[in-house]
Enzyme design. Structure first.
Site, short mmCIF file in Angstrom:
data_model
loop_
_atom_site.label_atom_id
_atom_site.label_comp_id
_atom_site.label_asym_id
_atom_site.label_seq_id
_atom_site.Cartn_x
_atom_site.Cartn_y
_atom_site.Cartn_z
N GLU E 16 -36.65 34.45 44.84
CA GLU E 16 -36.20 33.68 45.98
C GLU E 16 -37.36 33.63 46.96
O GLU E 16 -37.93 34.67 47.30
CB GLU E 16 -34.98 34.35 46.61
CG GLU E 16 -34.23 33.48 47.60
CD GLU E 16 -34.97 33.33 48.90
OE1 GLU E 16 -34.85 32.28 49.52
OE2 GLU E 16 -35.69 34.27 49.27
N CYS E 64 -31.24 34.06 53.37
CA CYS E 64 -31.33 34.00 51.91
C CYS E 64 -30.06 33.44 51.29
O CYS E 64 -28.96 33.85 51.62
CB CYS E 64 -31.57 35.40 51.36
SG CYS E 64 -31.61 35.41 49.58
N CYS E 67 -28.98 36.32 47.76
CA CYS E 67 -28.12 37.43 48.18
C CYS E 67 -27.35 36.92 49.37
O CYS E 67 -27.43 37.45 50.47
CB CYS E 67 -28.94 38.67 48.52
SG CYS E 67 -30.52 38.30 49.30
N HIS E 71 -26.87 39.25 54.35
CA HIS E 71 -27.38 39.15 55.72
C HIS E 71 -26.27 38.83 56.70
O HIS E 71 -26.27 39.29 57.83
CB HIS E 71 -28.49 38.12 55.80
CG HIS E 71 -29.71 38.52 55.03
ND1 HIS E 71 -30.56 39.50 55.48
CD2 HIS E 71 -30.17 38.14 53.83
CE1 HIS E 71 -31.51 39.68 54.58
NE2 HIS E 71 -31.31 38.86 53.57
N ARG E 504 -30.61 44.09 46.40
CA ARG E 504 -32.02 44.40 46.29
C ARG E 504 -32.43 45.66 47.04
O ARG E 504 -33.59 46.03 47.02
CB ARG E 504 -32.84 43.22 46.80
CG ARG E 504 -32.84 42.07 45.83
CD ARG E 504 -33.24 40.77 46.49
NE ARG E 504 -33.13 39.68 45.54
CZ ARG E 504 -31.99 39.11 45.19
NH1 ARG E 504 -30.85 39.54 45.71
NH2 ARG E 504 -31.97 38.13 44.30
N SER E 527 -36.74 43.37 50.60
CA SER E 527 -38.02 42.91 50.09
C SER E 527 -39.16 43.17 51.07
O SER E 527 -40.32 43.11 50.69
CB SER E 527 -37.95 41.44 49.72
OG SER E 527 -37.01 41.27 48.68
N CYS E 572 -37.07 38.89 46.93
CA CYS E 572 -36.32 37.94 47.73
C CYS E 572 -37.14 37.71 48.99
O CYS E 572 -37.05 38.44 49.95
CB CYS E 572 -34.96 38.54 48.07
SG CYS E 572 -33.84 37.31 48.69
N CYS E 575 -36.03 36.37 52.59
CA CYS E 575 -35.43 37.51 53.27
C CYS E 575 -36.49 38.32 54.00
O CYS E 575 -36.30 38.79 55.11
CB CYS E 575 -34.80 38.47 52.28
SG CYS E 575 -33.37 37.84 51.47
#
Lengths: 363, 219, 420, 142, 593
Positions: E16, E64, E67, E71, E504, E527, E572, E575
């Site tokens: 991502e 994102c 996922c 968030h 993640r 990430s 990701c 993110c």
């Protein structure tokens, strides 16, 4: 119903009844009259079946991959159905096997091979600030990549609100100077499919239309296909009758909320949002935001992020209290000032008064 | 500016400005008017039941004997459109929410079908009143630009609001924005035109009642 | 001579107050006041709409006491009031307004229009735009003593006649009595019977009274023309005399604006309450009736209707007294539809009866049709009232329309049928 | 586990949220429209359809409509890309059509006015294929 | 042999967002230094300033779309945490906590399966090789490892035919130009075919899984949330005859039909994990045991913990525990103090940002500041100067140490704190693959942990659902706490942190609220922990450290090895990119040569 496409489908075991049913349902989803279902079936059936799958290039810019995720949720047609049967998805960063240099090569190859014919899909907005350094792929700015890819495209699909209208990166104060595709590309047909993300079936439906007929569907003045963005959420909402009756949920789990009353007071933007959620629904017709109790965010409209708050009823103003207090103070001050002026004037009129005698009655 | 931005502007800064000017104007004008004061009447008063300012404030809402017959259009038209406006402004659910958000006060509203009907009746009454202003010699004689102007500014919010709800002519968003804009114009001009009677009518009736009540005449 | 536009505007600036400001801001041009004005109703001319008669005052208010008005005047959107305009308005403010106050009764926003007409006249008077008829009356009142130019000897003559007719002695300038009795010039000239009636009744009731040689005239043309300073001079004669004689009461005669001038405006003109009380003759008579002093030997047989004079009833607050008194003396009293505070003006109040131009008289005649209709609709030949000015105007009307109707004064009627 | 046995009473009151108070009043009008369509069918043989999803109907409205129109003699089930049901109502010529998708969700709903709904008829092209199949069966026998 | 060189992978695909890896190799092809750079920034935290905290979730969620839930969830929790800190009695209804756990659980399983098959598998599975497979042998292979119903020879023949037609048409689409035939691909053709078949199966399966989000949150991607609970009221009205007649469809999506769908989805998830994912994972892993010695990030692991049995303020009740493991020592789990200025910090010495008091200090996120300070080359560029600033990612550290977050971190901490099921699963896996415990700290270990975790979560979800139903049956349908919904009722100043374990890894949103408006917003995402650049002390971030651990590139032009390790983290990037300060004026003046 005759034609190359229906023959191809028949060979794959799709009966004419299935096809007819598909078209009837599609017409209903697109808010077309039932008679259009049959017309559509005939037109689509007669369309020639392509020998080569058209090339589709998907470029991601300032995005969150939500649009890509969304298209993988499409049931009919499904993403794998599209990839294997309908299109040649030659560049799609999230799904493609190749990476780095090889990925770049695949992109350039596809652009060269299909010049003037490929469909370019863009998700994400394009930052213009800092000469574009806010978003780079392979050392190249998004702006540069977009211009390069747009040159040879037959048409461009701006997928999602970011590509279509600038989306969240463009929200106040737009720190990276994000703009939409149509802000940059002026010489190609652009289909905007806004939504955050767009409804999967709308994404694949518009692609199917373009690939079947080879033409851009009828668009509204914001560049959205009228078939899916022709009416507001509110117009088609199953809770609309409650709005008409004045029955509103006041919190998220009160009696009204449980009975499915209108969410207007909880900030629903359905009345000002053109999209197909209320009819198409999400995730194979499982539900959609309003059915799951949350007001519509208005995500298919330009600048919906700056619409004044998601829980603020549409009829509610932004922040008038400060302004009101100031205005009241200024008004009172003005009033008092005038009072003094008027008092002075009246006093001087009294001072100028000479006792009236008979003589004063004659000129 | 697209229609959503237009709506956002009229709902946000536009409304702020309008309410600001409205409040500013109302306070300024009220002070300007009532600070002129009045001399105390030193003649010994006569006391009689019903002869007071407060009584008159209410009593004047009822037409004097025989007057409805003399001027039916003015009275009936006037009643219908004033009551209609009050119902629409104060009993339409979205308006109640607005008021609640501005002031914290709220009350139950009426079903939108009822509001719809009331709107149509109100619009009709206003048209009748307008026709009467054109036709009736006295009203025509008295009318100035301000009369036609304020009629229009009062008519437009009702018309645009009704059209927005009915989805007529323009998309809902645009119509809603126009509706709010027309209300804002109304708010802005209210303190500076004859529409200000909405405020001074109480003072005027009270003075009338008090001055006459002092002499023992309930008016 | 020293009247001037500037003096007029200055006078208006002095008298504009919060009620005036409130009224002008409340007016929605609904035109209902026109439906209460007999001049508009009988002529159909929209220029007689009451609120329209105040236009010069409205503009002075707007231009002098509102910020927007000042701006409008500055940029030329609002024109200054001129002499020509005031001259044009003379007819609207005097000839066609009797200050009857009926318009104030119907205004839906509660504007007291007559209150404002009174104020506008202040400006009209000192800018030289008052009608000659009223100017003459004012001049005579100030210089000679009464609007008709009567002097004390004429009153003395009436007193003598009354003494002869009743056999009683009438006090003159006698201190310490209950009442100082005032007369209006018209009563002296046209209805001397009034004094005789009063003598009879007061004797029966055991009330003492006197007349004053320096203050016999009750009327006040200064108030009608709209010159408060002059009105003050006129009313002060009565006040000084009454306070000098030390009477308990001053008796206002059967005259509308006289009552208004002495009872309501007087204290405000001199800026303080009196040391005596002002009572209208009907108030006293009604009190006597209730005490049982007023006993009738017989009753007036013919059917009759009552005309309530505006300044005494609607504007003066003598609301309840007249009707029971009439019923005491009349066997066939017919209450009319618009009575008491809703009665229609005779058409000659507020000084209008003093204007003798052709146009004014023609207008008054037109306005009188409303009284004529009242008489005809009720099918009577007799009307009773209690204002000398009304009586003159109504009789003029009868003459003009050649009506065979009899007009009576209430006090006289009572005296006539009083038990001996 | 099965949810069939959930017996939770949320409402204190008698009425359900979708009974009388949930009727929008839009359903009865449809009956007139249907009558007009049936007349047209008889006069000109012209079939028509009403897309129920396109109308502001509450679930209660749909219930009312379905109950009011009643059940007829024929019902047809189509197994293709999910199930579809085509049921004649108590008014012959008026068909209640519901399309489901593969996962069983209702995707569209129509009231069709026709002697036979379009979808039920076999298409000549398909019949032709059927004939070929029959012939191959006969060929196999011999 | 190769000469020392610098290899640039940009774009790193099947992730991502936008990631760039620059690696330096020695003559043997071994990576000596790796640099990880985020190349896209949107400034969502700047955009959030001054807004209504209740709206923040929708903005944060758009960090994102993969996922998609986390968030939004973390943002909601940050507001709730602020309220809870200010008003200790503030709580979230039990049903809402369960529904949130169900949504998080579905997100885990969905995300992990999609990652394994669609983002990661092509690093291990050679699609072209699948054409050579024998469908019958494939069928036997499949049946030997699982009792999944779709395993007939005909089924695999169909899949193979489909792929064949596709390849023969000459339009490879998303499969074009990959490293097919690279010697690092070690699976036999049959295993490749099985994996390709399951690539397609998983695509169809995932569409059903997200229905759980659609029912509770209205849609997926980007389901809806609400501060104080969940948006959808429960409308199960058994008293309603009409509702029953319509088959349980009632006012909202959370009705009889909706709950039945949730039950079906939970079953589908569990079946797929048990019958397809885990068997495939173990089968494929058995061919790549050597990757158990490659790609360790250095041994530091962090988890914030999640899935509360009670509420988010009671970490003891979490299914996934909270804590830190240092230097690979799983015998000790260190506690985390969120409020300590010296524990969680972010550094910018190699990131394109500027701190007021100097770029070499670390800042606690509540005091976090960020000002764009792009000093990189003017695009288009070939190479970044990795000795200076080179990424839009900051470098988060715990007590100055880089931390790996994600499934491996969670599995290790669950293991270390004695989660019985995880212990059994890990031991079983090590035994099956016949690898030492040390193999956990590797690229292989990371990929395996993701699968094991999926099983733990999928199994736990049935219990959560049962307790939701039990609550509803008992008459508790409360899903939202309307008290303190209105920001006017809030204290003037508040701050809170929304913690959660995203698929993640550890995620934290830090919010400072003044007068009911957002004053500062900082998100430290998984990430960023993993992909962040070197810090002031020169410590590499986990991506960099892993690439610097035992990576020898077979062919620098086809750096498949880099992709395997990077993908094992499930990057990701949108993110990770992280922005706050609104002093935007200077930005425009930055001119890069």
């Amino acid at each position: 119903m005759q034609g190359p496409l229906i023959d191809t489908l028949a060979r794959r075991g799709v009966t004419r009844r299935t096809f007819f049913k598909y078209c009837a349902t599609l017409a209903s989803l697109m808010a077309l009259p039932p008679s259009a279902g049959r017309a559509m079936a005939e037109a689509m059936a007669a369309a020639p079946a392509a020998s080569r799958r058209p090339s589709v290039i998907w470029l991601p810019f300032q995005e969150c991959t939500g649009c890509t995720e969304s298209i993988t949720r499409s049931h009919s047609p499904s993403i794998e159905g599209l990839i294997f049967d309908a299109i040649s998805l030659d560049y799609q960063e999230t799904l493609m096997a190749a990476a780095g240099h090889q990925a770049e090569e695949a992109l350039h190859h596809a652009m060269k091979e299909n010049e003037g014919k490929y469909l370019l899909i863009v998700d994400g907005s394009i930052p213009l600030g800092l000469d574009g350094a806010y978003s780079c792929i392979a050392g190249k700015t998004n702006l540069e990549a977009l211009k390069e890819a747009a040159k040879g495209a037959a048409a461009i699909v701006a997928m999602g609100s970011c590509a279509a209208f600038g989306g969240i990166p463009k929200a106040n104060p737009n720190p990276t100077g994000a703009v939409s595709v149509s802000d940059i590309i002026k010489d190609k047909p652009i289909i905007n499919i806004p939504g955050c993300p767009p409804i999967p079936v709308v994404m694949t439906g518009v692609l199917a239309h373009y690939l079947t007929f080879g033409t851009v569907p009828e668009l509204d003045k914001l560049g959205r296909p009228k078939a899916f963005y022709g009416e507001t959420i509110h117009d088609r909402c199953y809770r609309r009758p409650f709005y008409d009756q004045g029955k509103f949920a006041k919190t998220f789990d009160d009696e009204g909320a449980r009975k499915g009353w209108c969410l207007f007071e909880l900030g629903c933007k359905g009345p000002v949002t053109y999209n197909a959620c209320a009819t198409v629904k999400w995730n194979a017709g499982t539900s959609w935001p309003v059915e799951s109790g949350h007001g519509c965010l208005g995500c298919s409209e330009p600048d919906f992020w700056d619409g004044g708050g998601f829980y603020r009823a549409l009829s509610r103003p932004a922040d008038p209290l400060k302004m009101a207090a100031t205005a009241a103070a200024v008004g009172a001050a003005a009033g008092v000032a005038i009072t003094f002026a008027n008092r002075a004037k009246k006093s001087s009129a009294k001072a100028a008064h000479e006792t009236v005698t008979l003589a004063d009655l004659e000129k | 500016m697209n229609e959503m931005q237009f709506l956002t502007w009229v709902r946000g800064p536009g409304l702020d400005i309008a309410i600001g000017i409205f409040l500013l104007g109302v306070l300024w004008r009220l002070i300007e008017i009532y600070s002129l004061g009045r001399k105390v009447d030193v003649a010994p008063g006569r006391h009689r039941d019903g002869a007071s300012g407060l009584h008159t404030v209410f009593r004047r809402s009822v037409p004097p004997p025989g007057m409805i017959k003399r001027s039916p259009v003015t009275y009936i038209g006037g009643y219908v459109f004033h009551i209609g406006l009050a119902i629409i402004v104060f009993l339409f659910e979205p308006h109640i929410i607005l008021i609640r958000d501005l002031t914290g006060l709220s009350w139950p509203g009426l079903p939108s079908q009822v509001i719809d009907l009331v709107s149509v009746i109100t619009l009709g009454a206003m048209l009748v009143v307008l026709a009467d202003r054109i036709k009736n010699p006295v009203k025509r004689y008295l009318s100035t630009f301000a009369d036609w102007f304020t009629w229009t500014l009062t008519f437009l919010p009702v018309l645009t609001g009704w059209m927005a709800v009915q989805h007529l002519l323009l998309p809902y968003t645009t119509m809603l924005a126009l509706h709010i804009l027309s209300v804002e114009l109304l708010l802005i001009v209210l303190p500076f035109t004859k529409l200000f009677h909405a405020f001074t009518v109480f003072g005027s009736r009270w003075y009338l009642g008090k001055i006459n009540g002092h002499r023992g005449v309930p008016v | 001579m020293s009247a001037s536009l500037q003096k007029g505007i200055n006078a208006l600036k002095e008298v504009i107050d919060a009620p005036v400001a409130s009224y002008f801001n409340s007016c929605v041009h609904c035109g209902l006041c026109a439906e209460a004005c007999l001049f508009h109703l009988e002529t159909g001319d929209p220029k007689y709409t009451p609120i329209h008669k105040l236009e010069p005052l409205r503009r002075v208010y707007e231009q002098e006491y509102t910020l927007l008005g000042r701006l409008k005047k500055m940029v030329g959107l609002s024109k200054a009031v001129t002499d020509d305009e005031l001259e044009e308005w003379k007819e609207l403010v005097y000839d066609s307004c009797t200050m009857c106050g009926r318009c104030s009764m119907v205004c839906p926003v509660g504007n007291d229009i007559v209150y404002m007409v009174r104020k506008l006249r202040e400006g009209m008077a000192v800018s030289g735009h008052a009608p000659d008829g009223i100017k003459g009356a004012t001049k005579r009142t100030v210089e000679i003593g009464g609007p008709m130019g009567l002097k004390w000897p004429a009153v003395a003559n009436v007193i003598k006649k009354a003494e002869a007719a009743t056999g009683e002695t009438i006090n003159v300038d006698k201190p310490g009595v209950d009442y100082l009795v005032l007369l209006s010039s018209m009563e002296i000239v046209n209805y001397p019977e009034y004094l005789e009636a009063l003598v009879k009744i007061f004797k029966k009731a055991g009330i003492t009274f006197t007349l004053a040689s320096d203050a016999f005239e009750a009327t006040n043309a200064g108030m009608q023309i709209g010159a408060s300073d002059i009105a003050k001079v006129i009313v002060s004669r009565i006040i000084n005399s009454a306070e000098k004689l030390g009477v308990k009461y001053v008796l206002s005669p059967e005259c509308g604006h006289a009552y208004m001038a002495i009872r309501w405006e007087g204290p405000n003109l001199i800026g303080r309450p009196y040391k005596f009380e002002v009572r209208h003759v009907l108030e006293v008579l009604e009190e006597l009736r209730q005490k049982g002093v007023l006993k009738m030997k017989d009753k007036f047989k013919e059917p009759l209707i009552l005309h309530d004079p505006c300044q005494i009833v609607r504007r003066g607050g003598v609301l309840e007294a007249p009707e029971p008194l009439v019923q005491t003396v009349a066997e066939n009293y017919i209450p009319i539809v618009d009575k008491q505070k809703w009665n229609w003006c005779c058409g000659g109040g507020g000084g209008a009866s003093a204007i003798h131009t052709e146009e004014a008289e023609a207008l008054r005649a037109k306005a009188f049709r409303i009284k004529k209709r009242q008489i005809e609709e009720n099918g009577v030949n007799t009307m009773v009232t209690f204002c000398a000015n009304c009586r003159i105007v109504i009789e003029e009307g009868f003459d003009h329309y050649e009506m065979n109707t009899q007009l009576l004064g209430l006090t006289e009627l009572l005296a006539e049928h009083l038990e001996d | 586990m099965s949810l069939e046995d959930i017996r939770v009473v949320v409402d204190a009151g008698e009425s359900s949220p979708y009974q009388a108070d949930a009727l929008s009043g839009n359903a009865p009008v449809l009956l007139r429209e249907l009558a007009e369509h049936v007349r047209q069918l008889m006069a000109a043989g012209e079939p028509t359809a009403i897309d129920l999803n396109a109308l502001p109907l509450t679930p209660a409205d749909l219930d009312w409509l379905k109950a009011t129109l009643g059940e007829g003699e024929i019902s047809v089930t189509l197994h293709s890309d999910g199930e579809s049901t085509l049921a004649e109502t108590a008014c012959p010529g008026v068909w209640w059509v519901t399309h489901h998708n593969e996962s069983g969700h209702v995707v569209s709903r129509f009231i069709e006015v026709a002697f036979v709904p379009e979808l039920v008829k076999a298409h000549p092209e398909d019949v032709k294929t059927g004939l070929e199949y029959l012939e191959s069966l006969i060929f196999d026998l011999s | 042999m190769n000469a020392p060189q610098r290899i640039v992978v940009d774009p790193v695909t099947r992730i991502e967002g936008h990631l760039r890896i620059e690696a330096e190799t020695d003559a043997s092809g071994k990576i000596t230094r790796a640099s990880s750079a985020g190349t896209m920034v949107r400034g969502i935290e700047i955009i959030l300033r001054g807004r209504d905290p209740r709206d923040a979730w929708a903005f944060a969620q758009r960090i994102c779309g993969v996922c998609t839930l986390v968030h939004g969830m973390a943002s909601i929790r940050s507001v709730e945490d602020a309220l809870h800190r200010a008003i200790p009695s503030y709580s979230i209804p039990r049903n809402a906590e369960i529904i949130r756990n169900l949504m998080i659980g579905a997100q885990y399983v969905h995300d992990h399966v999609m990652h394994f098959y669609h983002l990661h598998a092509l690093d291990w599975v050679d699609v072209v090789s699948a054409l050579k497979a024998d469908p019958k042998a494939t069928s036997s292979l499949a049946q030997s490892i699982s009792n999944y119903s779709k395993s007939s020879p005909g089924y695999f023949a169909d899949v193979q035919k489909k792929v064949k037609t596709f390849v023969e048409q000459g339009q490879l689409g998303i499969f074009a130009n990959a490293y097919w035939g690279h010697p690092a691909y070690k699976l036999p053709p049959e295993a490749n075919l099985m994996a390709v078949a399951h690539y397609l199966e998983a695509l169809a399966w995932q569409r059903d899984v997200v229905k759980l989000h659609a029912i509770f949150g209205g849609k997926n991607p980007h389901p809806n949330f609400v501060v104080g609970g969940t948006p959808s009221a429960i409308s199960v009205h058994s008293s309603s005859g009409a509702a029953k007649a319509r088959g349980g469809q009632d006012g909202t999506a959370v009705n009889m039909v909706g709950l039945q769908t949730v039950q079906t989805v939970i079953k589908q998830m569990k079946d797929f994990v048990d019958q397809v994912y885990i068997p495939d994972l173990l089968a494929i892993a058995s061919f790549y045991k050597d990757w158990g010695a490659i790609g360790s990030s250095g041994g530091n692991y962090l988890s914030f913990g999640d899935m509360p049995e009670k509420d988010i303020w009671t970490p003891d009740s979490f299914l996934i525990p909270r804590g830190v493991i240092l230097d690979g020592d799983i015998s000790k789990v260190h506690p985390i103090n969120m409020d300590d200025d010296n524990e969680i910090q972010e550094f910018v010495s190699h990131a394109w940002y500027k701190y007021k008091d100097g770029d070499d200090k670390g800042l606690h996120p509540w005091k976090g500041e960020t000002e764009f300070n792009y000093t990189g080359p003017k695009p288009p560029y070939e190479q970044l100067d990795v000795d200076q600033k080179y990424s839009w990612l900051k470098s988060p550290r715990w007590k100055g140490k880089p931390m790996e977050v994600g499934p491996l971190a969670r599995a290790l901490i669950m293991y270390a704190t004695g989660n019985k099921q995880m212990k059994e699963l890990v031991d079983y896996t090590l035994k099956t693959l016949d690898v030492p415990v040390a193999a956990l700290f590797s690229t292989l270990g990371r990929t395996a942990a993701r699968g094991l975790e999926s099983k733990v979560i999928a199994d736990a979800m049935q219990g959560m659902f049962d307790s939701l139903i039990a609550n509803i049956k008992a008459g508790d349908v409360k899903t939202f706490n309307e008290q303190y919904w209105d920001p006017a009722s809030w204290p003037k100043s508040m701050k809170g942190v929304g913690l959660m374990e995203a698929p993640r890894g550890g995620l934290s949103h830090w919010m400072v609220i003044e007068d009911g408006r957002i004053d500062n917003y900082q998100a430290i995402v998984p990430s960023t922990w993993n992909a962040g650049p070197r810090d002031t002390a020169g410590n590499s971030g986990p991506y960099e450290a892993s690439l610097q651990h035992n990576h020898v590139l077979h062919d620098p032009k086809q750096p498949l090895e880099i992709l395997r390790t990077i993908h094992s983290y499930d990057p990701c990037l949108a993110c990770a990119v992280h922005v706050t300060d609104p002093e935007g004026e200077e930005l425009i003046q930055v001119k890069v040569k």
